[in-house]
Design a protein around this motif. Structure first.
Motif, PDB file in Angstrom:
ATOM      1  N   TRP A 394      12.916  -4.754   0.499  1.00 25.40           N
ATOM      2  CA  TRP A 394      13.362  -4.567   1.756  1.00 25.40           C
ATOM      3  C   TRP A 394      11.169  -3.502   2.500  1.00 25.40           C
ATOM      4  CZ3 TRP A 394      16.241  -7.651   4.460  1.00 25.40           C
ATOM      5  CH2 TRP A 394      16.935  -7.804   3.798  1.00 25.40           C
ATOM      6  N   ASP A 395      12.006  -2.385   1.558  1.00 26.54           N
ATOM      7  CA  ASP A 395      10.278  -1.323   2.584  1.00 26.54           C
ATOM      8  C   ASP A 395      10.114  -0.561   1.342  1.00 26.54           C
ATOM      9  OD1 ASP A 395      12.595   1.011   1.361  1.00 26.54           O
ATOM     10  OD2 ASP A 395      13.931   0.375   3.577  1.00 26.54           O
ATOM     11  N   SER A 396       9.596   1.081   1.965  1.00 25.81           N
ATOM     12  CA  SER A 396       9.204   1.600   0.545  1.00 25.81           C
ATOM     13  C   SER A 396      10.016   2.380   0.203  1.00 25.81           C
ATOM     14  CB  SER A 396       7.853   2.374   1.452  1.00 25.81           C
ATOM     15  OG  SER A 396       7.458   2.810   2.620  1.00 25.81           O
ATOM     16  N   THR A 397      10.681   2.864   0.248  1.00 24.55           N
ATOM     17  CA  THR A 397      12.198   3.790   0.260  1.00 24.55           C
ATOM     18  C   THR A 397      12.509   3.788  -0.536  1.00 24.55           C
ATOM     19  OG1 THR A 397      13.791   2.447   1.246  1.00 24.55           O
ATOM     20  CG2 THR A 397      12.509   4.401   2.662  1.00 24.55           C
ATOM     21  N   LEU A 398      13.500   4.177  -1.568  1.00 23.18           N
ATOM     22  CA  LEU A 398      13.533   3.870  -2.770  1.00 23.18           C
ATOM     23  C   LEU A 398      14.167   2.668  -3.551  1.00 23.18           C
ATOM     24  CD1 LEU A 398      14.481   5.721  -5.629  1.00 23.18           C
ATOM     25  CD2 LEU A 398      16.886   5.448  -4.170  1.00 23.18           C
ATOM     26  N   SER A 418       2.416  -1.212  -7.112  1.00 21.06           N
ATOM     27  CA  SER A 418       2.501  -0.219  -5.513  1.00 21.06           C
ATOM     28  C   SER A 418       2.529  -1.357  -4.319  1.00 21.06           C
ATOM     29  CB  SER A 418       1.814   0.312  -5.824  1.00 21.06           C
ATOM     30  OG  SER A 418       0.781   0.302  -6.109  1.00 21.06           O
ATOM     31  N   ASP A 419       1.701  -2.343  -4.763  1.00 25.63           N
ATOM     32  CA  ASP A 419       0.954  -3.010  -2.934  1.00 25.63           C
ATOM     33  C   ASP A 419       2.024  -4.226  -2.813  1.00 25.63           C
ATOM     34  OD1 ASP A 419       0.684  -4.732  -5.311  1.00 25.63           O
ATOM     35  OD2 ASP A 419      -1.659  -4.905  -4.674  1.00 25.63           O
ATOM     36  N   ARG A 420       3.326  -4.254  -3.106  1.00 29.75           N
ATOM     37  CA  ARG A 420       4.363  -5.209  -3.435  1.00 29.75           C
ATOM     38  C   ARG A 420       4.635  -5.655  -1.865  1.00 29.75           C
ATOM     39  NH1 ARG A 420       7.641  -1.406  -5.750  1.00 29.75           N
ATOM     40  NH2 ARG A 420       8.244  -0.358  -4.402  1.00 29.75           N
ATOM     41  N   PRO A 421       4.460  -6.710  -1.331  1.00 23.70           N
ATOM     42  CA  PRO A 421       4.278  -6.915   0.318  1.00 23.70           C
ATOM     43  C   PRO A 421       6.563  -6.242   0.144  1.00 23.70           C
ATOM     44  CG  PRO A 421       4.998  -9.343  -1.090  1.00 23.70           C
ATOM     45  CD  PRO A 421       5.017  -8.142  -2.159  1.00 23.70           C
ATOM     46  N   THR A 422       7.194  -5.605   1.210  1.00 25.96           N
ATOM     47  CA  THR A 422       8.145  -5.321   2.238  1.00 25.96           C
ATOM     48  C   THR A 422       8.393  -6.277   3.425  1.00 25.96           C
ATOM     49  OG1 THR A 422       7.378  -3.295   2.981  1.00 25.96           O
ATOM     50  CG2 THR A 422       7.846  -3.384   0.731  1.00 25.96           C
ATOM     51  N   VAL A 423       9.999  -5.948   3.479  1.00 21.66           N
ATOM     52  CA  VAL A 423       9.834  -6.556   4.650  1.00 21.66           C
ATOM     53  C   VAL A 423       9.100  -5.814   6.384  1.00 21.66           C
ATOM     54  CG1 VAL A 423      11.895  -6.683   6.201  1.00 21.66           C
ATOM     55  CG2 VAL A 423      12.236  -7.966   4.317  1.00 21.66           C
ATOM     56  N   ALA A 424       9.330  -4.097   5.804  1.00 23.67           N
ATOM     57  CA  ALA A 424       8.727  -3.414   6.910  1.00 23.67           C
ATOM     58  C   ALA A 424       7.799  -3.601   6.988  1.00 23.67           C
ATOM     59  CB  ALA A 424       9.372  -1.916   5.909  1.00 23.67           C
ATOM     60  N   GLU A 428       5.657  -5.380  10.247  1.00 27.28           N
ATOM     61  CA  GLU A 428       4.447  -4.157  11.765  1.00 27.28           C
ATOM     62  C   GLU A 428       3.089  -4.961  11.741  1.00 27.28           C
ATOM     63  OE1 GLU A 428       3.451  -0.560  10.011  1.00 27.28           O
ATOM     64  OE2 GLU A 428       6.352   0.207   9.689  1.00 27.28           O
ATOM     65  N   ASN A 429       2.715  -6.320  10.852  1.00 27.39           N
ATOM     66  CA  ASN A 429       2.199  -6.788  10.934  1.00 27.39           C
ATOM     67  C   ASN A 429       1.725  -8.280  11.695  1.00 27.39           C
ATOM     68  OD1 ASN A 429      -0.323  -7.741  10.438  1.00 27.39           O
ATOM     69  ND2 ASN A 429      -0.637  -7.385   8.120  1.00 27.39           N
ATOM     70  N   PRO A 430       1.534  -8.497  12.629  1.00 29.05           N
ATOM     71  CA  PRO A 430       1.904  -9.875  13.169  1.00 29.05           C
ATOM     72  C   PRO A 430       1.329 -10.836  12.899  1.00 29.05           C
ATOM     73  CG  PRO A 430       0.009  -8.323  14.566  1.00 29.05           C
ATOM     74  CD  PRO A 430       0.869  -7.222  13.410  1.00 29.05           C
ATOM     75  N   ASP A 431      -0.183 -10.658  11.666  1.00 26.14           N
ATOM     76  CA  ASP A 431      -0.743 -11.256  10.995  1.00 26.14           C
ATOM     77  C   ASP A 431       0.330 -12.048   9.293  1.00 26.14           C
ATOM     78  OD1 ASP A 431      -2.233 -12.053  13.051  1.00 26.14           O
ATOM     79  OD2 ASP A 431      -3.674 -10.838  11.825  1.00 26.14           O
ATOM     80  N   SER A 432       1.532 -10.780   9.672  1.00 27.36           N
ATOM     81  CA  SER A 432       1.937 -11.287   7.868  1.00 27.36           C
ATOM     82  C   SER A 432       2.822 -13.084   7.378  1.00 27.36           C
ATOM     83  CB  SER A 432       3.024 -10.178   8.013  1.00 27.36           C
ATOM     84  OG  SER A 432       3.448 -10.473   8.936  1.00 27.36           O
ATOM     85  N   LEU A 433       2.858 -13.049   6.399  1.00 21.20           N
ATOM     86  CA  LEU A 433       3.138 -14.132   6.195  1.00 21.20           C
ATOM     87  C   LEU A 433       5.136 -14.238   7.393  1.00 21.20           C
ATOM     88  CD1 LEU A 433       3.555 -16.982   4.733  1.00 21.20           C
ATOM     89  CD2 LEU A 433       4.334 -15.433   2.515  1.00 21.20           C
ATOM     90  N   LEU A 434       5.441 -13.027   6.734  1.00 19.95           N
ATOM     91  CA  LEU A 434       6.808 -12.992   7.443  1.00 19.95           C
ATOM     92  C   LEU A 434       7.259 -14.128   9.001  1.00 19.95           C
ATOM     93  CD1 LEU A 434       9.598 -12.143   7.771  1.00 19.95           C
ATOM     94  CD2 LEU A 434       9.075 -10.122   8.333  1.00 19.95           C
ATOM     95  N   ASN A 435       5.757 -13.045   9.552  1.00 16.52           N
ATOM     96  CA  ASN A 435       6.071 -12.936  10.926  1.00 16.52           C
ATOM     97  C   ASN A 435       5.438 -14.998  11.324  1.00 16.52           C
ATOM     98  OD1 ASN A 435       7.142 -11.422  12.068  1.00 16.52           O
ATOM     99  ND2 ASN A 435       5.441  -9.869  11.799  1.00 16.52           N
ATOM    100  N   PHE A 436       4.538 -15.156  10.342  1.00 16.02           N
ATOM    101  CA  PHE A 436       4.295 -16.366  10.439  1.00 16.02           C
ATOM    102  C   PHE A 436       5.186 -17.494  10.548  1.00 16.02           C
ATOM    103  CE2 PHE A 436       2.355 -19.945   8.755  1.00 16.02           C
ATOM    104  CZ  PHE A 436       1.182 -20.710   8.980  1.00 16.02           C
ATOM    105  N   THR A 437       6.012 -17.057   9.360  1.00 12.70           N
ATOM    106  CA  THR A 437       7.100 -17.890   8.935  1.00 12.70           C
ATOM    107  C   THR A 437       8.205 -18.050  10.171  1.00 12.70           C
ATOM    108  OG1 THR A 437       7.152 -17.393   7.087  1.00 12.70           O
ATOM    109  CG2 THR A 437       9.223 -17.947   7.517  1.00 12.70           C
ATOM    110  N   ARG A 438       8.430 -16.797  10.873  1.00 13.15           N
ATOM    111  CA  ARG A 438       9.209 -17.199  12.244  1.00 13.15           C
ATOM    112  C   ARG A 438       8.670 -17.717  13.435  1.00 13.15           C
ATOM    113  NH1 ARG A 438      10.043 -10.558  11.957  1.00 13.15           N
ATOM    114  NH2 ARG A 438      11.873 -10.137  11.267  1.00 13.15           N
TER     115      ARG A 438
END
Ligand code: GLC
Ligand code: CA
Length: 539
Positions: A394-398, A418-424, A428-438
């Motif tokens: 989900w994010d970069s917290t615990l 440590s560079d694993r992708p997260t939702v958070a 933030e990144n308009p070019d991310s896979l998440l936003n592309f999927t949407r």
């Protein structure tokens, strides 16, 4: 004309959730139903409108819950039946349907039905299971010596998954323990499973994904028996809740839809296409009878899309108007689709996968490119599959925001990189896979030509060649999708009568579409994709 399937499937986009790994709401280190309920808005934000929940029932978890010990109870580690009901209610408020996993083929040996059936004295449950003799029918698998009964019991998958008895079609006269499908005891089991369906439909669920749907009946004429069985259940659903859907794990849509299912997956068994498209060696992970050194979507450009396209066209043609094919991004049994692929590779791949006809299924995490975790010890019967079941990032917290338990208490570790992708990050990144999927799903949802029913036509596919180009259309709209996953430039020509209306709406700006009078030449740089509209609604 009345449709063969509920209308909502026309626009359905599913998200598959593995309950242990999605979101832990109470800090015990394992995902749960309330966690899923809390994340419904996220599912909605993807432009998904349906969820397939992997088994959430009471279980000793020797096969990740596909070994059910009480078909009428939520597993305590996931919550209780009230939580499940609440999940249905909250999902419905957001316009999200929820289907459950119906593990119809077997129960855990810890199920009360099995405990009763194991008693020497015959009782109501005895013939819920198949008490056989391996000498009579060595093609089946049995467990000997576990109960006081003389006979051994047949299993369906692991040793602890006792096969439920839907009968033999026809019974082998040399094996008198094989009961016919209309035997009164066999019908009692069939009705019990119907009651399980009723129980969850009454609670608010919207249908079922049926585990190993093609394996429930045995015998020389099993194909007929299995068809009769599913038609029986389908007729029941048509009466009891015509909005409920049946999705099968069969991997042969033509057969599954004919038997009464609404949707069937094209995955890694029965048909070779899926593996050749997506799962070349060595990223296959799970067993398959079809292995390919390269897949079409590998960067090396040594794959072939033809086999998949042939499978797809054959299946689409035979289910047309009656049901749907689904080519999922993956599931809890496959490798992760993001293995060995970067964001660009994934965008190219999703431009095809999420815009195919039929019903899309996205396995949790695939929308952010969550990767397979190598070298994990097996967990709950997962073996190699375990690496595709790690917690959602989900994010970069615990614990990547999955749980606030002590990391050593997590059900499975978080992907260690440590560079694993997260939702958070990807939000933030308009070019991310998440936003592309949407974006892709929004495009799909807004246009009839791109929904489950929209027509499909291949415009360019050649053996061992790139790119792959296809068209989706209705009477009023047309879209063209061109993908070049290979690390080299490629080109092709497609017929196109109205060039003036041909407009790129998504994809790489460097892809060229040249008017060559009556046709279009598409020139694609290495690793590129383009989506064109003739006159679709774009947004
Ligand atoms: C299906 C499930 C898989 C399970 C098996 C036995 O293939 O997807 O996870 O192990 O059936 O139930
Ligand atoms: Ca929990």
């Amino acid at each position: 004309m009345k449709k063969h399937y509920p209308e909502w499937l026309k626009k359905a986009v599913f998200y598959q959730i593995y309950p242990a790994s999605f979101y832990d709401s109470n800090g015990d280190g394992i995902g749960d139903l309330n966690g899923i309920t809390q994340k419904l808005a996220y599912v909605k934000s993807l432009n998904c409108n349906a969820i397939w929940l992997s088994p959430c029932f009471a279980s000793p978890f020797k096969d990740g819950g596909y070994d059910v010990s009480d078909f009428y109870q939520v597993a305590p580690r996931y919550g209780n039946n009230e939580d499940l009901k609440n999940l249905f209610e909250q999902a419905h408020k957001l316009g999200i349907k929820v289907i459950l996993d119906l593990v119809a083929g077997h129960s855990s040996i810890e199920c009360n039905w099995f405990k009763e059936a194991s008693k020497v004295e015959k009782n109501h449950y005895t013939n819920y299971y198949i008490w056989g003799n391996s000498a009579d029918a060595p093609q089946y698998r049995y467990i000997n010596g576990m109960t006081d009964k003389e006979e051994s019991f047949m299993i369906n998958y692991y040793y602890c998954q006792a096969a439920l008895n839907y009968g033999f079609c026809p019974p082998d006269p040399k094996a008198p323990w094989q009961l016919p499908c209309d035997h009164v005891d066999v019908i009692a089991l069939r009705e019990e499973i119907k009651n399980v369906m009723k129980f969850y439909l009454d609670m608010g669920c919207d249908g079922f994904r049926v585990d190993m749907a093609s394996s429930l009946i045995r015998g020389a004429n099993a194909a007929q028996g299995i068809k009769d069985l599913w038609q029986y259940y389908r007729n029941f659903l048509n009466e009891y809740n015509p909005e409920a859907v049946l999705v099968s794990e069969w991997s042969h849509p033509a057969k599954a839809i004919e038997a009464g299912f609404h949707v069937d997956f094209m995955v890694f068994f029965n048909l070779p296409g899926y593996s050749s498209l997506l799962r070349g060696e060595p990223y296959r992970v799970t067993w398959s009878e079809f292995t390919f050194e390269h897949s079409f979507f590998d960067q090396d450009g040594l794959g072939d899309a033809e086999l998949f396209c042939q499978d797809l066209i054959t299946q689409l043609t035979s289910v047309d108007g009656k049901g749907f094919v689904s080519v999922p991004t993956g599931n809890h049994d496959t490798g992760r689709i993001a293995q060995n692929r970067d964001t660009q590779d994934m965008k190219i791949l999703y431009s095809m996968l999420l815009l195919l006809p039929g019903v899309p299924f996205i396995y949790y995490g695939d929308e952010i490119g969550q990767d397979y975790v190598y070298n994990l010890p097996t967990k709950e019967g997962g073996y190699k599959r375990t690496g595709s079941r790690t917690p959602m990032q989900w994010d970069s917290t615990l614990n990547a925001g999955f749980s606030n338990a002590d990391p050593k208490d997590l059900y499975l570790p978080i992907m260690p990189n440590s560079d694993r992708p997260t939702v958070a990050n990807e939000e933030e990144n308009p070019d991310s896979l998440l936003n592309f999927t949407r974006k892709l799903l929004a495009l799909r949802n807004a246009n009839e030509a791109l929904d489950s029913e929209g027509k499909f036509k291949l415009l360019y596919v050649e053996k061992n060649q790139y790119p792959l180009v296809f068209e989706r259309f209705t009477a009023n709209q047309r879209f063209v999708v061109a993908v070049n996953p290979a690390n080299r430039e490629c080109e092709c020509q497609i017929a196109c009568p109205n060039w003036d209306l041909f407009k790129q709406i998504l994809g790489d700006k460097l892809v060229k579409a040249l008017d060559i009078y009556g046709a279009i030449k598409i020139i694609m740089p290495p690793k590129s994709y383009a989506i064109y509209s003739y006159n679709g609604i774009i947004d």
